[in-house]
Design an enzyme around this catalytic site. Sequence first.
Site, PDB file in Angstrom:
ATOM      1  N   SER A  95       0.824  -1.223   0.000  1.00  0.00           N
ATOM      2  CA  SER A  95       0.000   0.000   0.000  1.00  0.00           C
ATOM      3  C   SER A  95       0.852   1.265   0.000  1.00  0.00           C
ATOM      4  O   SER A  95       0.333   2.378   0.036  1.00  0.00           O
ATOM      5  CB  SER A  95      -0.944   0.002   1.211  1.00  0.00           C
ATOM      6  OG  SER A  95      -0.213  -0.182   2.412  1.00  0.00           O
TER       7      SER A  95
ATOM      8  N   THR B 135     -38.382  27.250 -12.011  1.00  0.00           N
ATOM      9  CA  THR B 135     -38.747  25.884 -11.605  1.00  0.00           C
ATOM     10  C   THR B 135     -38.946  25.153 -12.921  1.00  0.00           C
ATOM     11  O   THR B 135     -39.409  25.753 -13.896  1.00  0.00           O
ATOM     12  CB  THR B 135     -40.047  25.840 -10.768  1.00  0.00           C
ATOM     13  OG1 THR B 135     -41.110  26.345 -11.567  1.00  0.00           O
ATOM     14  CG2 THR B 135     -39.948  26.654  -9.477  1.00  0.00           C
ATOM     15  N   HIS B 136     -38.572  23.879 -12.952  1.00  0.00           N
ATOM     16  CA  HIS B 136     -38.613  23.084 -14.202  1.00  0.00           C
ATOM     17  C   HIS B 136     -37.832  23.773 -15.325  1.00  0.00           C
ATOM     18  O   HIS B 136     -38.161  23.599 -16.493  1.00  0.00           O
ATOM     19  CB  HIS B 136     -40.053  22.855 -14.675  1.00  0.00           C
ATOM     20  CG  HIS B 136     -40.985  22.433 -13.598  1.00  0.00           C
ATOM     21  ND1 HIS B 136     -41.142  21.117 -13.223  1.00  0.00           N
ATOM     22  CD2 HIS B 136     -41.787  23.153 -12.774  1.00  0.00           C
ATOM     23  CE1 HIS B 136     -42.024  21.052 -12.238  1.00  0.00           C
ATOM     24  NE2 HIS B 136     -42.416  22.276 -11.932  1.00  0.00           N
TER      25      HIS B 136
ATOM     26  N   SER C 273     -11.961  26.748 -28.107  1.00  0.00           N
ATOM     27  CA  SER C 273     -12.126  25.553 -28.929  1.00  0.00           C
ATOM     28  C   SER C 273     -10.994  25.517 -29.940  1.00  0.00           C
ATOM     29  O   SER C 273     -10.572  26.559 -30.453  1.00  0.00           O
ATOM     30  CB  SER C 273     -13.482  25.615 -29.635  1.00  0.00           C
ATOM     31  OG  SER C 273     -13.445  24.866 -30.825  1.00  0.00           O
TER      32      SER C 273
ATOM     33  N   LYS D 102     -15.567  30.414 -29.542  1.00  0.00           N
ATOM     34  CA  LYS D 102     -15.997  29.744 -28.312  1.00  0.00           C
ATOM     35  C   LYS D 102     -15.188  30.146 -27.083  1.00  0.00           C
ATOM     36  O   LYS D 102     -13.987  30.359 -27.142  1.00  0.00           O
ATOM     37  CB  LYS D 102     -15.878  28.210 -28.471  1.00  0.00           C
ATOM     38  CG  LYS D 102     -16.848  27.627 -29.469  1.00  0.00           C
ATOM     39  CD  LYS D 102     -18.251  27.413 -28.928  1.00  0.00           C
ATOM     40  CE  LYS D 102     -18.343  26.285 -27.988  1.00  0.00           C
ATOM     41  NZ  LYS D 102     -18.455  24.986 -28.535  1.00  0.00           N
TER      42      LYS D 102
ATOM     43  N   GLU E  21     -17.802  22.861 -15.792  1.00  0.00           N
ATOM     44  CA  GLU E  21     -18.171  21.510 -16.262  1.00  0.00           C
ATOM     45  C   GLU E  21     -17.385  20.441 -15.514  1.00  0.00           C
ATOM     46  O   GLU E  21     -17.908  19.362 -15.212  1.00  0.00           O
ATOM     47  CB  GLU E  21     -17.936  21.409 -17.766  1.00  0.00           C
ATOM     48  CG  GLU E  21     -18.961  22.221 -18.545  1.00  0.00           C
ATOM     49  CD  GLU E  21     -18.643  22.357 -20.027  1.00  0.00           C
ATOM     50  OE1 GLU E  21     -19.532  22.803 -20.769  1.00  0.00           O
ATOM     51  OE2 GLU E  21     -17.506  22.054 -20.444  1.00  0.00           O
TER      52      GLU E  21
ATOM     53  N   TYR F 253     -10.053  -6.411  12.055  1.00  0.00           N
ATOM     54  CA  TYR F 253      -9.372  -5.922  10.860  1.00  0.00           C
ATOM     55  C   TYR F 253      -9.348  -6.988   9.764  1.00  0.00           C
ATOM     56  O   TYR F 253      -9.144  -8.168  10.026  1.00  0.00           O
ATOM     57  CB  TYR F 253      -7.928  -5.501  11.189  1.00  0.00           C
ATOM     58  CG  TYR F 253      -7.204  -5.011   9.951  1.00  0.00           C
ATOM     59  CD1 TYR F 253      -7.352  -3.705   9.512  1.00  0.00           C
ATOM     60  CD2 TYR F 253      -6.411  -5.879   9.194  1.00  0.00           C
ATOM     61  CE1 TYR F 253      -6.731  -3.263   8.348  1.00  0.00           C
ATOM     62  CE2 TYR F 253      -5.785  -5.450   8.032  1.00  0.00           C
ATOM     63  CZ  TYR F 253      -5.948  -4.141   7.616  1.00  0.00           C
ATOM     64  OH  TYR F 253      -5.337  -3.710   6.460  1.00  0.00           O
TER      65      TYR F 253
ATOM     66  N   GLN G  65      -7.747  -1.945   3.645  1.00  0.00           N
ATOM     67  CA  GLN G  65      -6.714  -1.161   2.984  1.00  0.00           C
ATOM     68  C   GLN G  65      -7.306  -0.365   1.805  1.00  0.00           C
ATOM     69  O   GLN G  65      -6.751   0.643   1.381  1.00  0.00           O
ATOM     70  CB  GLN G  65      -5.613  -2.106   2.491  1.00  0.00           C
ATOM     71  CG  GLN G  65      -4.460  -1.428   1.805  1.00  0.00           C
ATOM     72  CD  GLN G  65      -3.251  -2.339   1.716  1.00  0.00           C
ATOM     73  OE1 GLN G  65      -2.612  -2.639   2.722  1.00  0.00           O
ATOM     74  NE2 GLN G  65      -2.931  -2.817   0.530  1.00  0.00           N
TER      75      GLN G  65
ATOM     76  N   LYS H  29      -8.366   3.752   1.535  1.00  0.00           N
ATOM     77  CA  LYS H  29      -7.525   4.945   1.410  1.00  0.00           C
ATOM     78  C   LYS H  29      -7.571   5.655   0.077  1.00  0.00           C
ATOM     79  O   LYS H  29      -7.778   6.867   0.031  1.00  0.00           O
ATOM     80  CB  LYS H  29      -6.072   4.570   1.754  1.00  0.00           C
ATOM     81  CG  LYS H  29      -5.853   4.565   3.254  1.00  0.00           C
ATOM     82  CD  LYS H  29      -4.535   4.025   3.615  1.00  0.00           C
ATOM     83  CE  LYS H  29      -4.545   2.727   4.373  1.00  0.00           C
ATOM     84  NZ  LYS H  29      -5.759   2.074   4.734  1.00  0.00           N
TER      85      LYS H  29
HETATM   86  N1  ARG Z   1      -1.674  -1.278   4.928  1.00  0.00           N
HETATM   87  C1  ARG Z   1      -2.656  -1.710   5.882  1.00  0.00           C
HETATM   88  C2  ARG Z   1      -3.955  -0.942   5.657  1.00  0.00           C
HETATM   89  O1  ARG Z   1      -3.918   0.027   5.000  1.00  0.00           O
HETATM   90  C3  ARG Z   1      -2.151  -1.463   7.266  1.00  0.00           C
HETATM   91  C4  ARG Z   1      -2.669  -2.378   8.284  1.00  0.00           C
HETATM   92  C5  ARG Z   1      -2.157  -3.757   8.067  1.00  0.00           C
HETATM   93  N2  ARG Z   1      -2.578  -4.656   9.081  1.00  0.00           N
HETATM   94  C6  ARG Z   1      -2.481  -5.971   8.924  1.00  0.00           C
HETATM   95  N3  ARG Z   1      -2.870  -6.709   9.917  1.00  0.00           N
HETATM   96  N4  ARG Z   1      -1.997  -6.501   7.850  1.00  0.00           N
HETATM   97  O2  ARG Z   1      -5.000  -1.299   6.126  1.00  0.00           O
END
Ligand code: ARG
Length: 459
Positions: free
Chosen positions: A22, A155-156, A277, A283, A290, A317, A322, A325
């Site tokens: 990651s 409206t509309h 354009s 233009k 947009e 967990y 992961q 993110k």
């Molecule tokens: N890279 C992992 C994540 O973003 C970190 C946590 C990893 N934990 C584990 N038990 N492998 O979630």
Amino acid sequence: MKLWGGRFVKESDELFKNFNRSLSFDYILVKEDIIGSIAWSKALMKSNILTAEEQKKIESALFILLKEIKNNTNQILNSNCEDIHSWVELNLINKIGKLGSKLHTGRSRNDQITTDLKLWCKKKIHILLDNIIELQKNFIVNAESYHNVIMPGYTHLQRAQPITFSYWCLAYIEMLKRDFSRLQDVLKRLNQSPLGSGALSGTGWKINRQELAISMGFDSATNNALDSVSDRDYVVEFLSSASISMMHLSRFSEDLIFFNSGEANFIELSDSITSGSSLMPQKKNPDALELIRSKCGRVYGSLTSILTVLKSLPLAYNKDMQEDKECLFDAVKTWNDCLCIAILILKNIKIKHESCRKAAEEGYSNATEIADYLVKKGVAFREAHKISGQLVLEAISQKKSLNELTLATFKIYNNLIEDDIYQNISLEECLKKRVSQGGVSPCQVYKEIIKEKHRLNVI
Ligand code: ARG
């Protein structure tokens, strides 16, 4: 450096290593990971797991690392560590040797990652809150400059009743006020530290988690470790408030794209946020607007993505998490970019008074006023509505606006109509009479502007 090699006899497959890694996106948490690590080292010292001298060494090495990466995140990306936690630990060990490997005592990457992510969210929320305020300030500037610009409200997408440009600005300020308070809510609930939850059942060491939480700027420590490492509600909440706000920004964009069209011609956008354009020299395209309008879809996608990842996920967990993110990072950047661009658009916008007024005059947007006028003369509203509708039809057939009809014509439809009809259906009168709370009357709008200026501290 691997954090878990001991139990394995075979090397990981290269393909799997890359799939599992990651670092390419969680590297942006480096600062938070270091801050959290320093706080953790202090907690370990207070529990006599590290001596004061050891803690000092760890802390200063981590600070040096922080300085080193400040302007050079490339050195992180070039490493082949699995994630940001292993990268920080490896670099600490490289600096102070074996002592560095004591830092992970009683800690798991499971509580570490969610602590890092919460710290990152807090930092970003403050930036977003500031930009929401800045955008509101720019709406206020325009509300004040263009408070006497009358335009049609729709409206509309049909001209409905006259409003002012100022009033339109105030509508968006209301939406942004709700966005602001939603984001404050996200902050309020995420402000509990999961650090010290260990892998899932708490840490085996005597850590004062409350003190640790406060030292990192959290309000308190989380309650239940099993929940703490599994919880990504704050990501969902953050993305849902991002989605709602992006929906507002997309409606703002759509309104302005329409106002900017050749057909409406109510505004002029600055050259600095429009593009040309390659083929058609005449233009001037509203690209900035947009793009905001479309990026809303991207943020919705992130929300859908995290909700789907978390659905039915067993405690505690799982590596699935992961996947929280990239969508979060992308959506937060997108939302913030759009706020900044919206600010830029408003800074340079010009409103064309005459075409706004002409559109308001031409669209029969004062037809409600004729009905209200008749109601005042004793006609029941339903009947008054019908008469007004017939007068609109008459005006259309004469290719006139309502106030261009003669009194004799008015009288054909209802004899109660007198000369004062013209004054009653003037655009100014339509606005002026809407004095109840939230109405478009210029005196109400003016009061609102003053109130908002006080709130935004721009007086
Ligand atoms: N890279 C992992 C994540 O973003 C970190 C946590 C990893 N934990 C584990 N038990 N492998 O979630």
